[in-house]
Design a protein around this motif. Sequence first.
Motif, PDB file in Angstrom:
ATOM      1  N   THR A  43       0.828  -1.215   0.000  1.00 57.21           N
ATOM      2  CA  THR A  43       0.000   0.000   0.000  1.00 57.21           C
ATOM      3  C   THR A  43       0.858   1.258   0.000  1.00 57.21           C
ATOM      4  OG1 THR A  43      -1.978  -0.915   0.972  1.00 57.21           O
ATOM      5  CG2 THR A  43      -1.500   1.360   1.527  1.00 57.21           C
ATOM      6  N   MET A  44       1.863   1.300   0.876  1.00 58.45           N
ATOM      7  CA  MET A  44       2.664   2.534   0.981  1.00 58.45           C
ATOM      8  C   MET A  44       3.396   2.805  -0.330  1.00 58.45           C
ATOM      9  SD  MET A  44       4.020   2.703   4.905  1.00 58.45           S
ATOM     10  CE  MET A  44       4.981   1.212   4.908  1.00 58.45           C
ATOM     11  N   THR A  45       3.867   1.752  -0.976  1.00 57.95           N
ATOM     12  CA  THR A  45       4.570   1.931  -2.248  1.00 57.95           C
ATOM     13  C   THR A  45       3.605   2.488  -3.293  1.00 57.95           C
ATOM     14  OG1 THR A  45       6.020   0.109  -1.644  1.00 57.95           O
ATOM     15  CG2 THR A  45       5.978   0.707  -3.973  1.00 57.95           C
ATOM     16  N   TRP A  52       8.488   7.137  15.900  1.00 55.95           N
ATOM     17  CA  TRP A  52       7.992   6.166  16.893  1.00 55.95           C
ATOM     18  C   TRP A  52       7.363   4.950  16.219  1.00 55.95           C
ATOM     19  CZ3 TRP A  52       8.464   4.317  21.413  1.00 55.95           C
ATOM     20  CH2 TRP A  52       7.409   3.962  22.254  1.00 55.95           C
ATOM     21  N   PHE A  53       6.917   5.145  15.017  1.00 55.70           N
ATOM     22  CA  PHE A  53       6.405   4.028  14.209  1.00 55.70           C
ATOM     23  C   PHE A  53       6.943   4.186  12.789  1.00 55.70           C
ATOM     24  CE2 PHE A  53       3.070   3.972  17.423  1.00 55.70           C
ATOM     25  CZ  PHE A  53       2.692   2.639  17.515  1.00 55.70           C
ATOM     26  N   VAL A  54       7.726   3.216  12.333  1.00 59.05           N
ATOM     27  CA  VAL A  54       8.096   3.169  10.907  1.00 59.05           C
ATOM     28  C   VAL A  54       7.865   1.728  10.475  1.00 59.05           C
ATOM     29  CG1 VAL A  54       9.843   3.563   9.145  1.00 59.05           C
ATOM     30  CG2 VAL A  54       9.911   4.889  11.265  1.00 59.05           C
ATOM     31  N   GLY A  90      -1.189  -7.845  16.427  1.00 56.49           N
ATOM     32  CA  GLY A  90      -1.602  -8.347  15.113  1.00 56.49           C
ATOM     33  C   GLY A  90      -0.670  -7.779  14.080  1.00 56.49           C
ATOM     34  N   ASN A  91      -0.946  -8.058  12.799  1.00 55.26           N
ATOM     35  CA  ASN A  91      -0.123  -7.487  11.738  1.00 55.26           C
ATOM     36  C   ASN A  91       1.339  -7.896  11.919  1.00 55.26           C
ATOM     37  OD1 ASN A  91       1.315  -4.626  10.651  1.00 55.26           O
ATOM     38  ND2 ASN A  91      -0.463  -5.289   9.503  1.00 55.26           N
ATOM     39  N   VAL A  92       1.550  -9.126  12.403  1.00 57.64           N
ATOM     40  CA  VAL A  92       2.905  -9.482  12.844  1.00 57.64           C
ATOM     41  C   VAL A  92       3.835  -9.868  11.698  1.00 57.64           C
ATOM     42  CG1 VAL A  92       2.229 -10.136  15.180  1.00 57.64           C
ATOM     43  CG2 VAL A  92       2.278 -11.880  13.413  1.00 57.64           C
ATOM     44  N   ILE A  99      -6.866   2.057  13.383  1.00 53.00           N
ATOM     45  CA  ILE A  99      -6.014   2.922  14.218  1.00 53.00           C
ATOM     46  C   ILE A  99      -4.975   3.678  13.400  1.00 53.00           C
ATOM     47  CG2 ILE A  99      -4.265   2.864  16.055  1.00 53.00           C
ATOM     48  CD1 ILE A  99      -5.980   0.680  17.407  1.00 53.00           C
ATOM     49  N   TRP A 100      -4.322   2.986  12.458  1.00 48.94           N
ATOM     50  CA  TRP A 100      -3.290   3.718  11.706  1.00 48.94           C
ATOM     51  C   TRP A 100      -3.925   4.516  10.564  1.00 48.94           C
ATOM     52  CZ3 TRP A 100       0.027  -1.056   9.753  1.00 48.94           C
ATOM     53  CH2 TRP A 100      -0.685  -1.773   8.792  1.00 48.94           C
ATOM     54  N   GLU A 101      -3.151   5.326   9.942  1.00 48.50           N
ATOM     55  CA  GLU A 101      -3.605   6.201   8.848  1.00 48.50           C
ATOM     56  C   GLU A 101      -4.767   7.100   9.280  1.00 48.50           C
ATOM     57  OE1 GLU A 101      -1.553   6.154   6.625  1.00 48.50           O
ATOM     58  OE2 GLU A 101      -0.655   4.203   7.030  1.00 48.50           O
TER      59      GLU A 101
HETATM   60  C1  LIG Z   1       0.858  -1.410  13.523  1.00 54.61           C
HETATM   61  C2  LIG Z   1       1.095   0.036  13.337  1.00 54.61           C
HETATM   62  C3  LIG Z   1       1.948   0.465  12.344  1.00 54.61           C
HETATM   63  C4  LIG Z   1       2.170   1.820  12.141  1.00 54.61           C
HETATM   64  N1  LIG Z   1       3.007   2.219  11.149  1.00 54.61           N
HETATM   65  C5  LIG Z   1       3.255   3.547  10.966  1.00 54.61           C
HETATM   66  C6  LIG Z   1       4.144   3.996   9.953  1.00 54.61           C
HETATM   67  O1  LIG Z   1       4.676   3.212   9.181  1.00 54.61           O
HETATM   68  N2  LIG Z   1       4.385   5.314   9.848  1.00 54.61           N
HETATM   69  C7  LIG Z   1       3.796   6.222  10.667  1.00 54.61           C
HETATM   70  O2  LIG Z   1       4.051   7.419  10.517  1.00 54.61           O
HETATM   71  N3  LIG Z   1       2.946   5.839  11.641  1.00 54.61           N
HETATM   72  C8  LIG Z   1       2.662   4.518  11.800  1.00 54.61           C
HETATM   73  N4  LIG Z   1       1.796   4.113  12.790  1.00 54.61           N
HETATM   74  C9  LIG Z   1       1.302   5.092  13.733  1.00 54.61           C
HETATM   75  C10 LIG Z   1      -0.153   5.432  13.574  1.00 54.61           C
HETATM   76  O3  LIG Z   1      -0.386   6.096  12.374  1.00 54.61           O
HETATM   77  C11 LIG Z   1      -0.557   6.238  14.813  1.00 54.61           C
HETATM   78  O4  LIG Z   1      -0.512   5.361  15.921  1.00 54.61           O
HETATM   79  C12 LIG Z   1      -1.912   6.861  14.673  1.00 54.61           C
HETATM   80  O5  LIG Z   1      -1.878   7.867  13.709  1.00 54.61           O
HETATM   81  C13 LIG Z   1      -2.405   7.469  16.004  1.00 54.61           C
HETATM   82  O6  LIG Z   1      -1.427   8.283  16.568  1.00 54.61           O
HETATM   83  P1  LIG Z   1      -0.997   8.095  18.086  1.00 54.61           P
HETATM   84  O7  LIG Z   1      -0.657   6.657  18.294  1.00 54.61           O
HETATM   85  O8  LIG Z   1       0.045   9.082  18.413  1.00 54.61           O
HETATM   86  O9  LIG Z   1      -2.290   8.391  18.916  1.00 54.61           O
HETATM   87  P2  LIG Z   1      -2.862   9.845  19.269  1.00 54.61           P
HETATM   88  O10 LIG Z   1      -2.632  10.776  18.158  1.00 54.61           O
HETATM   89  O11 LIG Z   1      -2.374  10.231  20.610  1.00 54.61           O
HETATM   90  O12 LIG Z   1      -4.405   9.525  19.333  1.00 54.61           O
HETATM   91  C14 LIG Z   1      -4.974   8.790  20.429  1.00 54.61           C
HETATM   92  C15 LIG Z   1      -6.490   8.786  20.237  1.00 54.61           C
HETATM   93  O13 LIG Z   1      -6.978  10.115  20.287  1.00 54.61           O
HETATM   94  C16 LIG Z   1      -7.812  10.365  19.170  1.00 54.61           C
HETATM   95  N5  LIG Z   1      -7.698  11.785  18.844  1.00 54.61           N
HETATM   96  C17 LIG Z   1      -6.625  12.457  18.403  1.00 54.61           C
HETATM   97  N6  LIG Z   1      -6.924  13.741  18.212  1.00 54.61           N
HETATM   98  C18 LIG Z   1      -8.221  13.907  18.560  1.00 54.61           C
HETATM   99  C19 LIG Z   1      -9.122  15.011  18.602  1.00 54.61           C
HETATM  100  N7  LIG Z   1      -8.724  16.222  18.229  1.00 54.61           N
HETATM  101  N8  LIG Z   1     -10.394  14.790  18.990  1.00 54.61           N
HETATM  102  C20 LIG Z   1     -10.808  13.567  19.342  1.00 54.61           C
HETATM  103  N9  LIG Z   1     -10.008  12.498  19.344  1.00 54.61           N
HETATM  104  C21 LIG Z   1      -8.725  12.646  18.951  1.00 54.61           C
HETATM  105  C22 LIG Z   1      -7.322   9.435  18.076  1.00 54.61           C
HETATM  106  O14 LIG Z   1      -8.363   9.155  17.149  1.00 54.61           O
HETATM  107  C23 LIG Z   1      -6.921   8.221  18.884  1.00 54.61           C
HETATM  108  O15 LIG Z   1      -8.050   7.413  19.075  1.00 54.61           O
HETATM  109  C24 LIG Z   1       1.544   2.761  12.984  1.00 54.61           C
HETATM  110  C25 LIG Z   1       0.671   2.318  13.977  1.00 54.61           C
HETATM  111  C26 LIG Z   1       0.439   0.976  14.149  1.00 54.61           C
HETATM  112  C27 LIG Z   1      -0.502   0.529  15.224  1.00 54.61           C
END
Ligand SMILES: Cc1cc2nc3c(=O)[nH]c(=O)nc-3n(C[C@H](O)[C@H](O)[C@H](O)COP(=O)(O)OP(=O)(O)OC[C@H]3O[C@@H](n4cnc5c(N)ncnc54)[C@H](O)[C@@H]3O)c2cc1C
Length: 561
Positions: A148-150, A230-232, A277-279, A438-440
């Motif tokens: 997907t990312m590609t 923190w996540f790549v 998951g997604n292991v 959760i992501w994206e």
């Molecule tokens: C398996 C996995 C792989 C990932 N891979 C990547 C990657 O390759 N690259 C990358 O950049 N990131 C990656 N991520 C990170 C992912 O995109 C983030 O975890 C996600 O965007 C949420 O950010 P956060 O964890 O900092 O949570 P937060 O931003 O702290 O959010 C916590 C909760 O608060 C909610 N929230 C936030 N703002 C508000 C608001 N204003 N009002 C109401 N609710 C709000 C959110 O919806 C969420 O439910 C990955 C995550 C996972 C789980």
Amino acid sequence: MNADHSAVEPEDRHLAVTHTVTNQPPALENYNLFSQDKALQEGLILRDAAWAQQELVEFGELTGRAETIDLGFKANENKPVFNTHDRYGHRIDEVEFHPAYHELMRISMAHGLHSSPWTNPGAGTHVARAAKYYLQSQVEAAHGCPITMTFAAIPSIRKQPELAALWESRILNNSYDPRNVPDSEKQSVTIGMAMTEKQGGSDVRANSTRAYPLGQGGPGQTYELVGHKWFVSAPMCDAFLVLAHAPGGLSCFLMPRWRPDGSKNPWQIQRLKNKMGNVANASSEAELRGALAWMVGEEGRGVPTIIEMVSMTRFDCMIGSSGGMRQAAAQALHHCRHRSAFGATLNDQPLMQNVLADLALESEAALAMTLRVAHALDNQSDEHERLLTRLATPVGKYWICKRSPNHAYESMECIGGSGVMENCIMPRLFRESPVNAIWEGSGNVQCLDTLRALQKSPDTLQAFFAELDRARGADARYDRFVSDLKDEFGNPEDIQFRARNLVDRLALSLQASVLLQHSTTAVADAFCASRLQSQGGLNIGNLPRGVDARAIIDRATPVVD
Ligand SMILES: Cc1cc2nc3c(=O)[nH]c(=O)nc-3n(C[C@H](O)[C@H](O)[C@H](O)COP(=O)(O)OP(=O)(O)OC[C@H]3O[C@@H](n4cnc5c(N)ncnc54)[C@H](O)[C@@H]3O)c2cc1C
């Protein structure tokens, strides 16, 4: 004393046979995932992709083969392993994957899951690719992350044409090259994305990573990045789109794993995430220690630049979760077609019919909405389709991904105890199911994005309702539901507090509208009856009396004997 074995009668020997295995379904394998999916076949024709039918029949056969299904199990049973250094102490930052993961990557890339709409744009190309991605993610979802990312990187990279000229043909190459060598030695590359930092994922403006210009700075120029991510995910990608603060504000950069001189670019993986998951997909934490990168798009416009990539990844989350739901429903339907309890086959018993039909409905509705958005992506020169894409993507990403975990769990329960076992695909589907939500951009973020879209461009809401009008008059419950929803948007008070409710209803309306126009009467009627008017019950299996559950089940059940 010698035992006289000849004295044991054959009948007595049979006493050692404890039982024969009965009332167990045949394995759901060696079947054609495409040919056994009526909703998908109809969607392909409806959405201008009939030309891809033969390709999909072949891909459906491949993804249904026992050997292919086994790849998904192997890739997940053997988690990726991270090696910081080689045996001589050189830093290598290498993630080792099981060969099954590489084979899944090879299959996806060979079939253009990362490339086809860009290499052959035209009628139905996003639809055909979505159909293949939907089949492949039923085999294994986690490797879909780098695919997907590609795929999604292309619209962002095209913002910087000289970088696109260097990278695009290699990104779109359909071969797979997993070697840990400089990209200059590769015909084919993969791309990742690094935005999230410890202090903020949704709120990427809180990024602390800094970008220092090596020369004059500006779009297409070189910088060194210092900070952390923190996540790549998929850290073995050949390059990453990264957000970092340049002197002129948060900007987007293309950061390769290797420098052009053949040395390792100094961004270091700290460790791999230990995910529920997604292991099969590796996700990492990383530090950028002066990593060389090129600015993509305008300085200070990092979010609008990378959002082009993010909106495509959000669309893929819709496809992936639709695929996960289809596989879960197929497993449940198949099992209950073969399993009897209390003297009757499970899928002939009214209570189980209600559950199975409900699971099938949810899965078909998810696919219908996904293919509707794919069709919109195929027709971006049409203003209605462009505006619809803007709103239907966050609405669809939010809704389909959020409906997935409970759907996986209920499908598991249809299989009973064997559905909980690790040699069944259900535990994997269940553990994968929350990830796309959760992501994206997590659920609330999608809802806020929906509000942002309609506040910034009220045309998007008008286009959405114009789309819903296409099914007006087909069902009185639908007409009432849409009319009430329109009224809700007339009142801006507390709109953020109400956002989930509004987005839920937008999603349900869009699903109902597509089903009313294009699915069977049984499916559309049951959807309206169960989703557009309250019955008081909330769990799966709350279809009201009078719906044709048998027809819905028969339509969705893969026939494998
Ligand atoms: C398996 C996995 C792989 C990932 N891979 C990547 C990657 O390759 N690259 C990358 O950049 N990131 C990656 N991520 C990170 C992912 O995109 C983030 O975890 C996600 O965007 C949420 O950010 P956060 O964890 O900092 O949570 P937060 O931003 O702290 O959010 C916590 C909760 O608060 C909610 N929230 C936030 N703002 C508000 C608001 N204003 N009002 C109401 N609710 C709000 C959110 O919806 C969420 O439910 C990955 C995550 C996972 C789980």
